[in-house]
Structure formats: C-alpha cells, structure tokens
Design a protein around this motif. Structure first.
Motif, mmCIF file in Angstrom:
data_model
loop_
_atom_site.group_PDB
_atom_site.id
_atom_site.type_symbol
_atom_site.label_atom_id
_atom_site.label_comp_id
_atom_site.label_asym_id
_atom_site.label_seq_id
_atom_site.Cartn_x
_atom_site.Cartn_y
_atom_site.Cartn_z
ATOM 1 N N ALA A 103 63.618 -12.553 33.231
ATOM 2 C CA ALA A 103 64.916 -12.930 32.745
ATOM 3 C C ALA A 103 66.043 -13.287 33.553
ATOM 4 O O ALA A 103 67.021 -13.454 33.407
ATOM 5 C CB ALA A 103 65.180 -11.469 32.214
ATOM 6 N N LEU A 104 65.473 -13.838 34.857
ATOM 7 C CA LEU A 104 66.894 -14.223 35.796
ATOM 8 C C LEU A 104 67.374 -15.514 35.519
ATOM 9 O O LEU A 104 68.110 -15.848 36.388
ATOM 10 C CB LEU A 104 65.897 -14.228 37.371
ATOM 11 N N GLU A 105 66.689 -16.197 34.447
ATOM 12 C CA GLU A 105 67.369 -17.434 34.095
ATOM 13 C C GLU A 105 68.564 -17.283 33.186
ATOM 14 O O GLU A 105 69.335 -17.929 32.934
ATOM 15 C CB GLU A 105 66.437 -18.191 33.346
ATOM 16 N N HIS A 106 69.042 -16.049 32.991
ATOM 17 C CA HIS A 106 70.175 -15.600 32.415
ATOM 18 C C HIS A 106 71.165 -14.773 33.235
ATOM 19 O O HIS A 106 70.879 -14.271 34.171
ATOM 20 C CB HIS A 106 70.024 -14.594 31.168
ATOM 21 N N PRO A 107 72.318 -14.646 33.045
ATOM 22 C CA PRO A 107 73.497 -14.171 34.050
ATOM 23 C C PRO A 107 73.280 -12.451 33.827
ATOM 24 O O PRO A 107 74.274 -12.069 33.129
ATOM 25 C CB PRO A 107 74.683 -14.796 33.758
ATOM 26 N N MET A 108 72.382 -11.946 34.138
ATOM 27 C CA MET A 108 71.948 -10.599 34.014
ATOM 28 C C MET A 108 72.410 -9.545 34.935
ATOM 29 O O MET A 108 72.505 -10.111 36.101
ATOM 30 C CB MET A 108 70.402 -10.269 33.501
ATOM 31 N N ARG A 109 72.871 -8.563 34.641
ATOM 32 C CA ARG A 109 73.086 -7.373 35.596
ATOM 33 C C ARG A 109 72.302 -6.084 35.312
ATOM 34 O O ARG A 109 72.279 -5.663 34.372
ATOM 35 C CB ARG A 109 74.626 -7.112 35.692
ATOM 36 N N VAL A 110 71.255 -5.995 36.314
ATOM 37 C CA VAL A 110 70.301 -5.289 36.292
ATOM 38 C C VAL A 110 70.343 -3.869 37.324
ATOM 39 O O VAL A 110 70.497 -4.471 38.259
ATOM 40 C CB VAL A 110 68.789 -5.515 36.159
ATOM 41 N N ARG A 111 70.194 -2.703 36.861
ATOM 42 C CA ARG A 111 70.232 -1.756 37.582
ATOM 43 C C ARG A 111 69.113 -0.984 37.553
ATOM 44 O O ARG A 111 68.681 -0.237 36.392
ATOM 45 C CB ARG A 111 71.428 -0.694 37.336
ATOM 46 N N ILE A 112 68.145 -0.776 38.717
ATOM 47 C CA ILE A 112 67.080 0.109 38.409
ATOM 48 C C ILE A 112 66.860 1.179 39.344
ATOM 49 O O ILE A 112 67.208 1.009 40.480
ATOM 50 C CB ILE A 112 65.656 -0.903 38.864
ATOM 51 N N VAL A 113 66.926 2.403 38.730
ATOM 52 C CA VAL A 113 67.098 3.844 39.470
ATOM 53 C C VAL A 113 65.659 4.240 39.838
ATOM 54 O O VAL A 113 64.888 4.465 38.885
ATOM 55 C CB VAL A 113 67.899 4.639 38.795
ATOM 56 N N LEU A 114 65.321 4.472 41.169
ATOM 57 C CA LEU A 114 64.016 4.887 41.331
ATOM 58 C C LEU A 114 64.141 6.357 41.731
ATOM 59 O O LEU A 114 65.171 7.034 42.281
ATOM 60 C CB LEU A 114 63.460 4.019 42.909
ATOM 61 N N PRO A 115 63.060 7.081 41.356
ATOM 62 C CA PRO A 115 63.123 8.390 41.598
ATOM 63 C C PRO A 115 62.745 8.881 43.201
ATOM 64 O O PRO A 115 61.427 9.605 43.258
ATOM 65 C CB PRO A 115 62.023 9.166 40.391
ATOM 66 N N GLU A 116 63.371 8.447 44.072
ATOM 67 C CA GLU A 116 62.924 8.634 45.555
ATOM 68 C C GLU A 116 63.112 10.093 45.879
ATOM 69 O O GLU A 116 62.132 10.577 46.862
ATOM 70 C CB GLU A 116 64.006 7.891 46.289
ATOM 71 N N ARG A 117 63.954 10.941 45.288
ATOM 72 C CA ARG A 117 63.780 12.606 45.637
ATOM 73 C C ARG A 117 62.470 13.269 45.146
ATOM 74 O O ARG A 117 62.126 13.881 45.875
ATOM 75 C CB ARG A 117 65.177 13.292 44.998
#
Length: 731
Positions: A527-541
């Motif tokens: 999907a990076l061919e579109h002007p996207m803003r993506v937030r991926i939250v990882l369960p590090e704790r």
C-alpha cells in the motif's frame, strides 16, 4: 480528490481482494485552517516577511510565514529564517581594531598631505621639476599640469593609506549594508511576481483566477501549511502530466485551499508537538551550539531533518529513557504524517504502546497487535503472491535476529518455499500461522492432508476459466513435499528451528491476526504507493520476543516493497522506534538499496549491544545519517568514532627546559632567584605540527556530551556529507 482533481485514490486498493483502500476516519472532526506552529514561535526578526510592506504581514502570521526567506544552506541546517554566517568570521579583525586602524590611517594621510602642501616635505615635487623648463613655469598649460599632478599625488596617498587602513573592508562591513537597505528593492510588479502569496507559478501558466482564489484564502486565514504543500505537490504532478491541468483548475475553483485533498479528507493532524516547515520539508530537532568542534557554518543555527537526508537511512543510539522517541523518531513520524496529508510521503511507524509517536487520529491505519479491538490486521506475507518471496521474508523474520541462525538462512528459505508453495497450490492461499507451524514441525497428518489436496488438484480436470497451469504446479508441489519428507529424517533439519521461532506468533492472543483468507481488513506494505499514514503498535511489554519477530518481518517487508513500487514519486519511510535485534546481513544490504528507491528507514536503538557484533560496522556504513545521544557507552562510541573517521588538525607541543642561556651576570641572577623562590628559571619552546585526530573520540562521546545533546552527521541522497555536529536537542 487526488492530485489530478479526480475523487478518491488513483490506484486499486492495497488490501486483500479488490476492495479499494479506505482510511479510517478519526472520530474527531477535521482540524480547521490553522497557522503553522513555527510561525507563532519564531523570533520577530526571523518572521519578518520579504514581501510588500504594510499592515497585512503583521495581521496575518501565515502570510508572514509564507514570505519568510528560506535561503539555501548546508545539509541538515534549518532553513526557515536562516541567516548564513559571514565567511571567515573566526579570522576577521574586530570592529574596534578595523575602525581604529582606518582612523589612524586617515589622520596619517592628512598629516602627510598637510606637510607636503605647506612645503615641509618637498621631495614629492622633484619629479615635476625634472620634466619642466623654467620658461614653462608661468604658462596656463603648466598651471593645469600642476593641478593634474597634485590630483595624481592625492590619489596615490589615498591608495597607499587606504590599503594600510583597510578602507575597503570598512566600506563593505559598515557603509554598504546601510546604503543597500535604503535603496528600493524593485518595482511593484517585480515584488508581486516573486511573492509566494500571489502564486506566480499559476499566473505564469495562465491560471490567474485560481491564483487569486488561493492568494485570497492565504490572506484571509483559510489556508494552512498542509494545504500549501498539498497544492504545490498537485501542481508538480500537473507540470509532469499537462493533461491534468483542467482537473486541477476545476478543483481549485471549486474547493479553494481544500483542493486536491488527501483520501481521508483531512487537512491537518490533530495535535503538533514539533516545529515543521513544509515548504522545505524539514522538522527542527535542535540547534548547533557555538562550539569550536562544530563546523563553522553550523554554529548557532538550527538543525533539521528532511526526506533528502532520511532517504539515506538514519540510525540513532541513545540509552537514556525515551530520548530517541522524544527527540528523533517522534519528530520524524510527525513530519512524515504531515507530508502524507500533503500527498508527498507514505509512512509506517512501528513502536510500543505509549511511545510518543503521535495520537491515533494522526494516522489513517492503526494496527494494535494482540489487541482484539484493533480495526486492522497485518498481512504476514507482505501482500506478495510469490511463495519464494514470501519464504524469504518469513525466514528473515524468524532467523534474522541471532547470529547463530544466519548460517541456516538459505536452507530456511528453501524449506519455507516448499511448504508455502505446496499449500498455495492446494488451497489458493498461503498457510496461516498454525498451519505453517504444523508443517514445519513435521506433523505427519498435516503433511498427508496437504499431499492429498495437491494430488486432487493435479488429477482433477481444469474447469472453465480456471488456471490452466494449476495441475502442473500441483505436480511440482508433490515433488517438493517428497523432498521435504526426506529432509525430516536428517539430523539438523532447519524445520524444527523455524517451527520453534514461529511458535511465538502461534498464541491465543494472536488468533485473530495474520489471517490469510481475507476475512479481516489487512494492511500490507504494497500500500506504500498511496500517501498512507500507518501506526503499528507492538506488544513489547507482554510479548517481547514476538515483537522482535514482527519488527524484523516489517523491516524485511518494507525493504522488499519500497523498491518494487511502480510509482516512486512518494517518499516511503519506515520508522522503527526500537530496532533491537532487527539487523542482519541481509537487512543491512537491503537498507543500502533503499536510497535509489526514494525510500528510507529510521532506526532507534538503546545501544549497539542490541545489534549482533558482525553487523554493527556494516549497519553504520549502510546508513547515511548517524546520531549518538547522551549516555552512549565507550564501546558504542568506538563504532561511531570509526565511522566518522579522523581529520587533520594543528597540534602544539610545549616543552619546558631549564634556562642556561646568557652570561655570568644572568646566571647569577637566576641562581639568586632560585635561592629565594625555590623554582628554577625555565625556557619555553612551542612546536606546531599537523596531526590526524578523530573527529569525536569514544571517550568524548561517552563522557563529555552534556545532557540533552547529541552528535549527528548526515548525508544527502546526492552524496553530500557533513562532519559530525554537536546538537542541543532542547532548542
């Protein structure tokens, strides 16, 4: 509306299936027109506009912000209102010395002329007497020649004493700026032609009405910096494809500053925490102190980052709390989100919950791994349909973190390719986590069921419209399964190792994630061919090892998808707030290839101990921007010192030896002094030599960096480099 004036995104959606991409709209309404935060916080001198005089600039801060000069500067210098330092500032004479010397030379010149005019000094007349006859003395021609001679002599005195007094430098430093400030800048037409508020590019193309609409919106407070950058970006696409001109003009006339919107319809993010300048695409992260270790051109100026630098990759090491997030990844993430709204970038920001990487409403897609309320899911295979590529990405994620596993990378790709390809041949999709784990672990029942499904496809008659090569692929898959079953009986089979690594994702908390059957809203790096803003939250704790696997997977997917884009006009960026255990020989090589793909990665580390020893040096060499923050150890500092290299400097060696010079009287006086003071007379000798020294030593990085400071070196995508610069991150 896209950049060409048409509604909606221009390409097919990146999610699974044929559904177009629809970003999730925040629950809050879009932010209205706002003045850029930097224009409110800038100093009056820096914010003074260069446009037409009057009350308008002082009543409308956004117009002042648009007209603020942004001169060309070195890489990493904050250009908004930047005032270049004068050349040779360190070596030039002080104002008092210059004016005093000029005055002394003027007085001396007048004194010499007075003595010559009053006949005290007559030697200056001798050349005139030598070339004239007595009969010529009283003629008119001789009188005129005499005045000419006097004038030439005066010019000689002015030249000699002007050189001695440096009058030319006095003129350049003091008088010329005053006269230049009093002169008019040009005609009214020239001022309007260069005024950005008048949109001269549109006027030159014949879009006078559209320029008036946008200029009126800017003066009336109906435009913000994102609108300015978005419309400028759309105009660039029109210049590249003139067939979009009419759609662009219609959009501007209809929507004004809201023309050519982002697919989300938003014109700003909810809350800004950092200073941006979207005209130059920069975010300010600090200022360079006036320190002798800093390059002269950088002292006292602001320091900023931009895509032209991030395209070479950035690695930041700072062990003190969340300083990397607060001072680096947070500002970069916010900048790229604003540029995505302007249609200039696509960004994926990866970090733990609670990291200062912006609010959820600043993103189009938010993926919270292991959170049942997450509206989106993550594609385990990065959106690829090639089983071999999927196997390579997954092998990098499972085995790329430990040095001991790197030797098994190639066999792992082979094993994963065999099983993923066979599963795709039988079912038309890639296997899920649980299915793939069972196949890797050698589950005889799972392998037998897969063999039966492949045999059914190979023996079945092709239906109308079906893939005519499905049977051939199924036959090849059966041969791969035969080879896989033979490998299971061999010692040291890599399948068990892969199954053990994959087990961290085969947990009940991840049950609804990584679905491969298209039942959820999955995001993939395609999907990076579109002007996207993506937030991926990882369960590090709660799931630290699973977070490491996912971080490596996302890095591998990004480095594979960014160069494969058909449209590289958008700057694609991956921001990894914590890149611990993500670097491997393959990922380091892939990072180095992103520069040519108009893409880059930002990697934050708490210490280089989170990177395996064999790839620490190659990782620092692969990225063009390196940043060491306060608190790095001497071991980490050693790697940065080696990466920054050395420079030639002049070193002074001072030697003190007993003074034995002089005759009997001087020796007697020195002996008396020694008797009364107890110290020997010493002579001092100074030796100046050129030596090669480290720009920043490991000890300096570890022990002398003040709190809240960092040392940063940057490289542009064009190859221009800067030496390391000390940066105060609080300014």
């Amino acid at each position: 509306m896209g950049e060409d004036g048409r509604r909606g995104p221009q390409k097919s959606g990146p999610e699974h299936g044929d559904r177009p991409w629809r970003p999730v709209r925040p629950t809050q309404p879009p932010i209205g027109p706002a003045v850029p935060p930097q224009s409110r916080g800038a100093a009056p001198g820096a914010a003074a506009g260069a446009g037409q005089g009057g009350v308008e600039e002082w009543e409308n801060p956004f117009v002042r912000w648009m007209r603020t000069p942004r001169p060309e500067a070195g890489p990493g210098i904050w250009r908004f209102g930047h005032v270049p330092r004068p050349p040779d500032q360190a070596d030039r004479m002080s104002d008092r010395q210059l004016l005093g010397g000029a005055a002394l030379a003027l007085i001396s010149g007048l004194l010499v002329w007075s003595l010559c005019w009053n006949g005290v000094i007559t030697i200056w007349l001798w050349p005139l007497d030598w070339i004239t006859l007595d009969a010529w003395r009283d003629t008119g021609a001789m009188v005129a020649a005499g005045y000419l001679y006097y004038g030439l002599f005066i010019l000689l005195l002015v030249y000699v004493f002007g050189r001695i007094g440096r009058w030319r430098e006095v003129w350049t430093r003091f008088l010329e700026p005053v006269l230049s400030a009093q002169q008019p800048d040009g005609t009214q037409e020239d001022t309007e032609a260069e005024d950005p508020v008048a949109w001269p590019e549109l006027r030159a193309a014949g879009l006078v009405g559209e320029a008036e609409v946008l200029g009126g919106a800017a003066r009336g407070g109906g435009m913000n910096d994102v609108d300015l950058a978005r419309i400028a970006r759309a105009w660039e696409s029109v210049r590249a494809r003139p067939d979009r001109l009419r759609a662009f003009a219609d959009s501007v006339r209809r929507d004004g500053p809201a023309a050519c919107p982002h697919p989300s319809g938003l014109r700003d993010i909810g809350r800004r925490a950092y200073r941006h300048d979207l005209v130059t695409g920069q975010v300010r992260i600090g200022a360079a102190p006036d320190d002798k270790r800093n390059p002269y051109a950088y002292r006292g100026g602001g320091i900023a980052l931009e895509p032209a630098l991030l395209g070479t990759g950035l690695l930041a090491v700072g062990p003190a709390g969340n300083v990397v997030s607060d001072r680096l990844t947070g500002p970069v993430a916010e900048l790229l989100c604003l540029q995505a709204l302007a249609g200039q970038a696509a960004v994926v920001v990866v970090g733990a919950a609670g990291a200062p990487l912006g609010d959820d409403d600043a993103y189009d897609v938010v993926i919270r791994i292991a959170d049942p309320s997450s509206p989106h899911d993550l594609d385990l295979y990065g959106g690829t349909a090639d089983p071999d590529e999927a196997a390579a990405l997954l092998a990098e994620a499972l085995l790329g973190g430990d040095e001991a596993d790197w030797a098994h990378a190639r066999p792992a790709v082979t094993v994963l390719g065999q099983l993923i390809g066979a599963y795709q041949s039988a079912h038309g999709t890639f296997p899920g986590v649980a299915e793939l784990r069972g196949l890797l672990d050698g589950d005889r029942a799972a392998l037998a069921a897969l063999r039966r499904d492949c045999a059914a496809v190979a023996e079945g008659a092709p239906e109308d419209g079906a893939d005519p090569f499905a049977a051939d692929r199924a036959v090849a898959a059966l041969r791969e399964l035969d080879a896989r079953e033979r490998q299971l009986s061999r010692p040291g089979d890599v399948g068990a190792r892969l199954a053990g690594r994959l087990a961290v994702l085969d947990r009940p908390v991840f049950a609804r994630f990584f679905d491969t059957r298209g039942r959820g809203r999955q995001f993939s790096m395609r999907a990076l061919e579109h002007p996207m803003r993506v937030r991926i939250v990882l369960p590090e704790r709660t799931h630290a090892e699973a977070s490491r696997v996912l971080a490596r997977l996302l890095l591998a997917q990004f480095t594979a998808a960014a160069p494969a884009r058909s449209d590289r006009s958008l700057f694609a960026a991956l921001v990894l707030d914590d890149a611990a255990r993500t670097a491997s020989p393959e990922s380091v090589r892939a990072i180095g290839r992103l520069r040519a793909a108009h893409a880059g990665v930002v990697l934050g580390l708490r210490g280089l101990d989170d990177v395996a020893e064999p790839v620490r040096g190659p990782l620092l060499a692969a990225v063009g921007c390196r940043m060491a923050l306060t608190g790095v150890s001497t071991w980490d500092g050693r790697h940065f010192a080696e990466a920054w290299g050395a420079e030639w400097v002049e070193a002074e060696d001072v030697t003190h030896v007993p003074d034995v010079s002089g005759g009997l009287i001087r020796k007697l006086l020195r002996w008396v002094r020694q008797v009364f003071t107890g110290t020997k007379a010493m002579s001092r000798s100074v030796t100046v030599r050129t030596v090669e020294r480290e720009r920043w030593s490991a000890s300096e990085l570890a022990n002398t960096l003040p709190p809240g400071h960092a040392v940063l070196s940057v490289t542009t995508v064009d190859g221009e480099r800067t030496p390391p610069v000390l940066v105060d991150l609080h300014h």
